[in-house]
Each structure stands twice: as structure tokens, then as C-alpha cells.
Motif scaffolding. Structure first.
Motif, PDB file in Angstrom:
ATOM      1  N   HIS A  28       0.842  -1.208   0.000  1.00 18.26           N
ATOM      2  CA  HIS A  28       0.000   0.000   0.000  1.00 18.26           C
ATOM      3  C   HIS A  28       0.874   1.254   0.000  1.00 18.26           C
ATOM      4  O   HIS A  28       0.620   2.206  -0.752  1.00 18.26           O
ATOM      5  CB  HIS A  28      -0.921  -0.035   1.223  1.00 18.26           C
ATOM      6  N   HIS A  52       2.509   7.537   4.790  1.00 15.84           N
ATOM      7  CA  HIS A  52       1.343   8.075   5.510  1.00 15.84           C
ATOM      8  C   HIS A  52       0.767   7.098   6.535  1.00 15.84           C
ATOM      9  O   HIS A  52       0.162   7.514   7.512  1.00 15.84           O
ATOM     10  CB  HIS A  52       0.254   8.531   4.526  1.00 15.84           C
ATOM     11  N   ASP A  53       0.933   5.803   6.311  1.00 18.16           N
ATOM     12  CA  ASP A  53       0.407   4.820   7.269  1.00 18.16           C
ATOM     13  C   ASP A  53       1.529   4.160   8.074  1.00 18.16           C
ATOM     14  O   ASP A  53       1.367   3.026   8.555  1.00 18.16           O
ATOM     15  CB  ASP A  53      -0.404   3.744   6.528  1.00 18.16           C
ATOM     16  N   ASP A 147      -3.743   7.553  -1.799  1.00 13.84           N
ATOM     17  CA  ASP A 147      -3.984   6.562  -0.741  1.00 13.84           C
ATOM     18  C   ASP A 147      -5.109   5.605  -1.170  1.00 13.84           C
ATOM     19  O   ASP A 147      -4.946   4.376  -1.168  1.00 13.84           O
ATOM     20  CB  ASP A 147      -4.343   7.340   0.536  1.00 13.84           C
TER      21      ASP A 147
HETATM   22 FE   LIG Z   1      -3.472   4.524   3.482  1.00 12.20          FE
END
Ligand SMILES: [Fe+2]
Length: 181
Positions: A28, A52-53, A147
């Protein structure tokens, strides 16, 4: 400033799966970063899309047990990558809630897991409006699209080395206190 092991951060996402998502967090991250790169974004936005994650990584989550994952990610990334990366990461859930409220077609782009988490994350609020007045808000909305587009189980080759090089170089030019870059 200690050098940042971006490949190591990505490795910490290997095999971590958020609920029912079709790809693990490492795939991801790479897909999200690749979309930002392909769309000609600046190095900070590419890095934010890539990481971002990062708070899904167990060792990062463990450091911020009281924070939501986007706030934990922002806090973790700020010292090494600076204010723009941290702000964009911190905005990625607010951006989802904003798009859900303002774009009737947006929900079609969300995975089932992401739709479900929106119910917990709530509706857009006064704090959403504070984010939406920020000069980087349009950037945050584009990051959110990357995303949401980064959950493809069939995606092949990704520019992993380019992404790691971009994020590492950004960290290397960081002022010690993580100013705007
Ligand atoms: Fe994400």
C-alpha cells in the motif's frame, strides 16, 4: 541528524494488513508513493504518500498508544522529514472525511475497510475546517486520492528504489528541527 532508514521503515510494514484490505501495508505504501511520483508531486508529498500509514508498523504504534494512526504517523515523521510531510500525513483522515462530505462520488473510491473506519472516525468538524483553510490542503486531498488508489492486489513493478531514494534524500536535507521543506 541521524540518517533515516526508509527501507527499514517499509520493511516494518511488510505483512501488516489493515482489516480486510487487499494488500499489506508495505505494498500500500509503495503504490501510494508511486502514484504521487507518477503525478509529478514534490519530494515531500511523495514521501508523505509513501509513509502516511507508517503508524501501522508495530514499533511506531507502540510509541504513541494514545494517538490515532494519522497523528502518530505525523509525530513520528516530523523530526526526520519536516513539517510538510508531517502535516500531510496528519491530514489524511480528515481529507477522507471532507471528501465523503463534499464529493458524492467519492465513496465509490473507498475500500470497504476504509468506509467502515470512516464511521468510527466521525464526520467532518470544526477541526476539518481548520485543515481546509491551510495552504497545503489541496495537496492533502491529492494525497488522499493516491492513498485510496493504492490497494490493488495485482499491481506489478513499483519504483521502490526511486521512492526510497527520494525519501532518504529529503530526510538528509532536513534542518535538525524539521522545518518546512
Ligand atoms: Fe493509506
Amino acid at each position: 541528524v541521524p540518517s533515516v532508514d526508509v527501507a527499514g521503515l517499509l520493511a516494518a510494514l511488510d505483512g501488516v494488513v489493515d482489516g480486510t484490505e487487499a494488500v499489506d501495508e508495505r505494498a500500500h505504501a509503495l503504490q501510494s508513493g508511486a502514484l504521487a511520483l507518477a503525478n509529478g508531486e514534490d519530494d515531500a508529498l511523495i514521501t508523505a504518500a509513501l509513509l502516511h500509514d507508517i503508524a501501522r508498523a508495530p514499533h511506531v504504534a507502540a510509541r504513541y498508544p494514545e494517538l490515532s494512526h494519522e497523528r502518530a504517523g505525523a509525530a513520528f515523521l516530523f523530526p526526520a522529514f519536516g513539517a510538510r510531510v508531517a502535516w500531510l500525513v496528519g491530514a489524511h483522515v480528515v481529507a477522507k472525511l471532507y471528501l465523503l462530505e463534499t464529493d458524492p462520488a467519492y465513496i465509490e473510491h473507498l475500500s470497504p475497510e476504509s468506509r467502515a473506519s470512516a464511521l468510527v472516525q466521525g464526520r467532518s468538524t470544526a477541526s476539518t475546517r481548520a485543515y481546509a483553510n491551510h495552504p497545503w490542503w489541496e495537496d492533502a486531498l491529492r494525497l488522499r486520492r493516491y492513498d485510496d488508489g493504492a490497494k490493488d492486489p495485482d499491481l506489478g513493478d513499483l519504483p521502490e528504489r526511486d521512492l526510497i531514494r527520494i525519501a532518504s534524500a529529503l530526510a538528509a536535507r532536513a534542518p535538525a528541527s524539521g522545518g518546512e521543506r
